[in-house]
Write an enzyme that holds these catalytic residues in place. Structure first.
Site, PDB file in Angstrom:
ATOM      1  N   GLU B  44      -3.856  10.473  -9.665  1.00 46.11           N
ATOM      2  CA  GLU B  44      -4.761  10.336 -10.789  1.00 46.11           C
ATOM      3  C   GLU B  44      -3.944   9.965 -12.011  1.00 46.11           C
ATOM      4  OE1 GLU B  44      -6.783  14.090 -11.347  1.00 46.11           O
ATOM      5  OE2 GLU B  44      -8.259  13.037 -12.548  1.00 46.11           O
ATOM      6  N   ASP B 165       9.379   0.675 -15.958  1.00 41.50           N
ATOM      7  CA  ASP B 165       8.940   2.062 -15.816  1.00 41.50           C
ATOM      8  C   ASP B 165       9.473   2.657 -14.517  1.00 41.50           C
ATOM      9  OD1 ASP B 165       7.675   4.404 -16.545  1.00 41.50           O
ATOM     10  OD2 ASP B 165       5.715   3.808 -15.775  1.00 41.50           O
TER      11      ASP B 165
END
Lengths: 256, 479
Positions: B44, B165
């Site tokens: 999530e 990232d």
């Protein structure tokens, strides 16, 4: 791969010249001819450009948007995909892909301001729905290469940077045509340099010979560009005249 | 003739595409999802949810489905999703996640990306060693994971893509099967093609974890280079060795500010104070120049990186690590150089299955599978009565079968339990064939120069992209 043209999806999707400008059966049913199809695409290229002037995006975003637009109509009909909605949505999607997102409400605002014709008006919701349909129509291939970068490098290499403005303008005009769907961008850049050097009376023969690029292709692209100017003689600011484009647009269904 | 359908599997289109809007769209949406059997939610993030599903065809393969919500009212498809699709559609490499399908649901304007599923990631592998085994990761595994990570990164960098990232949770490792123990770099939401000028993280309003962020970014550098990814790899390498993050700074979240004093402090404490002799362009970095008091004024002793990572200062492993953690981004080792480093040429040699040691007789660690919340459906709705675990993935009766979202209260009481219990993945079959792809020559403008047919030939050479490279999109973790 993303930054090498030869392995990119753009390269793999290049079309043969006879694959573009094919009128979709649904549009043919409405009486759209190949010439009219071409005119709509020219008209809409101007539309993207004018709208982009308002929201102030880079040339690259305009070029990507126009490429998306032209790709969509090699696959979809104007009857089902209203060009008046597809055009601003292509600009919207291209602005995201090129990392300079323009908000949909800004586009809607300027469309209302610039085009009083009600059939050009759409709501934010329409653009967002069309965005998803375009992603599908483009088969999620969004990376597009343009002639601008190779143009600058080639001009530098040939030591004729004084032709930059002329050649750059020619590259801009190639988006009024389907060249970006057919030829590798650096070939389009070479054709624009070729024309610019003829116009400005620069001898680039030796440089072109040394390049060992396929001069037949370069010359063919150049002829296509010159033919385009010759045939349409369009006012570079105004685009196509209303009396020329409106009867064609009237053949297309407009929003309910 | 239309030249389509290369590398990445054919996406959308055909019978899978969903063109309808409204009620019809909902029916088609169901049809699209019906090709998959939902197992549960596995992640999530701010963008939406990640689900584990299985294909129903002949061989039931596992698929991770990333569902993007509409970012904000009136914003359409999130730019993050657009960037991720656009990049993944162009790239194909054994050590990069493979996008297998894209689907749009016009009814609720959501977007689904389907990836091959990877059972593990470095975050969970490291955590398992730290919290469950209390044992360091064996040198073969560390070296193989690092080599494959560098191999994937070298491919990205060769193609002018900066990931931006990289962190352990974004580095996936395949579970049991044909690709067991193969590393997959995931989560390209922040990745960039850098032939175009890049905006800073600050301008994009993006917040990423700071622990793996390169010092030049922390000091306000405006331009990204591939060196920022190599810094992150250095941090990850150290973490694989010690099982804890190397530079655990406390993030200042108040304003979107690239300047993170505590993070810099953590770095300087280990690597010593940067000097303009070693890093000449330092003086041009905004936060170095502007913040005399905190940055320049404080003097750090060089306590020595080797003491933190327990490596001999003269060992090849330490040499490689220190080259990754070089302050000056221009001097920092590149992925291509790192792959050639002596560390990878000495025993144990890196292998394709990073999880199974090449040395027979060495202990094999059975890493737990990903926790799956089987109570959440594709709509993100959580049922009160959890259904029977449909797969062998969630151990019966385990808390891990519960929704992380729904059981936050429970999680607070039993933090160690949530996501903690897993089914061991038994595994064998190691082989030591590290695939090194031949890279295509670099040419930012894609002009066939140096001139001549030979150069063009080289540019045209197809990348030997490996098919069937499973992976799974990463779940965002906030530290």
């Amino acid at each position: 791969m993303a930054a090498n043209f030869w392995t990119s999806s753009h390269c793999k999707q290049l079309l043969d010249p006879d694959e573009v400008d094919v009128v979709h059966p649904l549009d043919r049913e409405r009486g759209i001819t190949q010439e009219e199809f071409r005119l709509v695409k020219i008209h809409m290229s101007f539309y993207i450009w004018k709208l982009a002037q308002q929201v102030k995006v880079r040339q690259r975003v305009i070029a990507t948007a126009t490429t998306y637009f032209r790709r969509v109509y090699t696959r979809k009909s104007m009857t089902e995909y209203d060009p008046r909605l597809v055009t601003p949505t292509c600009l919207y999607l291209a602005s995201k892909a090129e990392e300079s997102t323009v908000q949909a409400r800004l586009l809607v605002f300027y469309i209302k301001k610039m085009w009083p014709d009600e059939r050009y008006r759409f709501e934010i919701k329409d653009i967002l729905e069309m965005e998803m349909k375009l992603l599908e129509a483009l088969d999620y291939y969004l990376v597009v290469y343009h002639p601008y970068r190779p143009l600058l490098q080639l001009l530098q290499d040939a030591n004729i940077t004084d032709l930059t403005q002329c050649a750059w303008g020619l590259v801009n005009d190639t988006y009024k045509m389907d060249l970006i769907l057919i030829y590798p961008p650096y070939m389009i850049a070479l054709a624009c340099i070729y024309i610019a050097s003829v116009l400005k009376d620069k001898d680039t023969t030796a440089w072109f010979e040394e390049l060992r690029a396929d001069m037949n292709v370069v010359k063919n692209i150049s002829i296509e560009i010159l033919d385009f100017y010759d045939t349409y003689k369009i006012d570079p600011q105004k685009g196509l005249l209303d009396e020329k484009i409106n009867p064609i647009m009237n053949k297309l269904p407009s929003k309910a | 003739m239309r030249r389509e359908g290369f590398g990445v599997a054919r996406v959308g289109g055909g019978g899978l595409g969903c063109v309808g809007v409204g009620d019809g769209g909902r029916a088609r949406q169901q049809r699209w999802l019906q090709q998959y059997e939902l197992v549960g939610k596995i992640g999530e993030g701010t963008y939406g949810l990640v689900f584990l599903a299985r294909t129903k065809q002949h061989r039931k393969s596992s698929i991770a489905i990333k569902k993007f919500k509409q970012s904000k009212e009136g914003d359409g498809v999130s730019p993050t999703a657009i960037r991720e699709i656009m990049l993944l559609r162009e790239i194909s490499h054994e050590n990069v996640v493979k996008l297998v399908n894209v689907h749009i649901n016009h009814a609720d304007m959501s977007l689904y990306l389907a990836f091959d599923y990877a059972e593990h990631d470095l975050y969970e592998i490291i955590r398992h060693h730290r919290e469950k085994l209390n044992l360091s990761i064996n040198p073969y595994t560390v070296k193989s994971l690092l080599w494959q990570l560098l191999n994937g990164l070298n491919y990205l960098h060769s193609n002018w893509i900066i990931h931006r990232d990289l962190k352990p949770s974004n580095i996936l490792v395949m579970g049991e099967g044909e690709e067991h123990g193969v590393v997959k770099i995931a989560d390209f939401g922040l990745a960039r093609i850098y032939q175009a000028p890049l905006k800073t993280l600050y301008e994009n309003g993006v917040v990423v974890t700071i622990w793996y962020r390169a010092p030049e970014l922390l000091l306000g550098a405006k331009h990204y280079t591939t060196a920022v990814d190599m810094w992150a790899v250095g941090c990850i390498f150290a973490e694989l060795l010690t099982l804890k993050p190397l530079f655990q700074g406390v993030e200042v979240k108040a304003t979107p500010n690239p300047f993170q004093l505590d993070q810099l402090d953590k770095i300087f404490k280990v690597l010593g104070h940067p000097t303009t002799e070693k890093w000449p362009t330092l003086v041009h970095l905004p936060h170095w120049a502007n913040d005399q008091q905190h940055i320049q004024g404080h003097k750090y002793e060089n306590t020595g990186l080797h003491t933190f990572v327990h490596l001999a200062p003269k060992s090849p492993a330490f040499d490689l690590l220190s080259k990754m953690l070089e302050y000056d981004p221009r001097k920092r080792i590149t992925a291509a150089q790192a792959l050639e480093h002596e560390y990878f040429r000495m025993d144990p040699l890196p292998g394709r299955n990073a999880l199974v040691p090449s040395q027979p007789g060495e202990k094999i660690v059975n890493y737990p599978g990903r926790p799956v919340d089987t109570t959440t459906d594709f709509e993100g709705t959580t049922s009160i009565q959890p259904p029977q675990p449909p797969s062998g993935n969630a151990p019966p009766g385990s808390v891990s079968a519960q929704s992380v979202a729904a059981s936050r209260a429970v999680a607070r009481q039993m933090p160690a339990m949530v996501g903690g219990q897993r089914i061991p993945a038994a595994s064998m079959a190691a082989f030591n064939a590290a695939a090194q792809p031949g890279m295509v020559g670099l040419n930012p403008a894609n002009i066939p120069m140096p001139r001549g047919a030979a150069a063009q030939q080289q540019l045209r050479r197809k990348d030997p992209g490996v098919m069937q490279n499973p992976g799974y999109p990463q779940q965002k973790r906030r530290f």
